[in-house]
Write a protein that holds these residues in place. Structure first.
Motif, PDB file in Angstrom:
ATOM      1  N   ASN A  36       0.844  -1.192   0.000  1.00  0.00           N
ATOM      2  CA  ASN A  36       0.000   0.000   0.000  1.00  0.00           C
ATOM      3  C   ASN A  36       0.884   1.250   0.000  1.00  0.00           C
ATOM      4  O   ASN A  36       1.204   1.786   1.047  1.00  0.00           O
ATOM      5  N   PRO A  37       1.273   1.737  -1.168  1.00  0.00           N
ATOM      6  CA  PRO A  37       2.187   2.879  -1.188  1.00  0.00           C
ATOM      7  C   PRO A  37       1.543   4.178  -0.705  1.00  0.00           C
ATOM      8  O   PRO A  37       2.249   5.108  -0.317  1.00  0.00           O
ATOM      9  N   ASP A  38       0.217   4.264  -0.705  1.00  0.00           N
ATOM     10  CA  ASP A  38      -0.461   5.484  -0.267  1.00  0.00           C
ATOM     11  C   ASP A  38      -0.842   5.455   1.207  1.00  0.00           C
ATOM     12  O   ASP A  38      -1.526   6.354   1.683  1.00  0.00           O
ATOM     13  N   ALA A  39      -0.410   4.461   1.921  1.00  0.00           N
ATOM     14  CA  ALA A  39      -0.737   4.357   3.341  1.00  0.00           C
ATOM     15  C   ALA A  39       0.047   5.398   4.142  1.00  0.00           C
ATOM     16  O   ALA A  39       1.042   5.954   3.677  1.00  0.00           O
ATOM     17  N   MET A  40      -0.406   5.647   5.367  1.00  0.00           N
ATOM     18  CA  MET A  40       0.291   6.611   6.205  1.00  0.00           C
ATOM     19  C   MET A  40       1.697   6.121   6.555  1.00  0.00           C
ATOM     20  O   MET A  40       2.642   6.900   6.593  1.00  0.00           O
ATOM     21  N   PRO A  60       3.833   3.403   4.897  1.00  0.00           N
ATOM     22  CA  PRO A  60       4.035   2.320   3.917  1.00  0.00           C
ATOM     23  C   PRO A  60       5.150   1.390   4.381  1.00  0.00           C
ATOM     24  O   PRO A  60       6.177   1.824   4.878  1.00  0.00           O
TER      25      PRO A  60
END
Length: 103
Positions: free
Chosen positions: A38-42, A44
């Protein structure tokens, strides 16, 4: 006597689930895969970090499951050496977690 048989079956299933979890997370950690799920996670995380964090969170439940197996599954007529074999997955998991946190 039937109650203890059901209890030992449940504990054996719990230990088997823990071993499958250990194999999955250890594979993620030891492969050192740098793919980020999940590269867009808070926060990553790469796959190897994700596996090591899951191993860290699973140390205490694995010790509990292995201790229950040590106490209840092989009770009558078995040697202490056979009963201590229940702790091999826990020791392996602790070694992997120490390797992650020390390095």
């Amino acid at each position: 006597m039937k109650k203890y048989r059901k209890l030992s079956i449940c504990i054996s299933v719990l230990n088997a689930i823990g071993i499958v979890f250990l194999i999955y997370c250890a594979t993620l950690y030891l492969s050192h895969d740098i793919y980020i799920v999940n590269p867009d996670a808070m926060l990553p995380m790469m796959n190897w970090e994700r596996g090591s964090m899951m191993l860290t969170m699973g140390v205490v439940p694995m010790w509990i499951a292995n201790t229950l197996g040590f106490l209840f599954v092989l009770k009558k007529g078995s040697s202490i050496i056979k009963r201590l074999l229940f702790f091999i997955p826990s020791i392996l998991e602790v070694v992997l977690v120490f390797h992650y946190w020390i390095s």
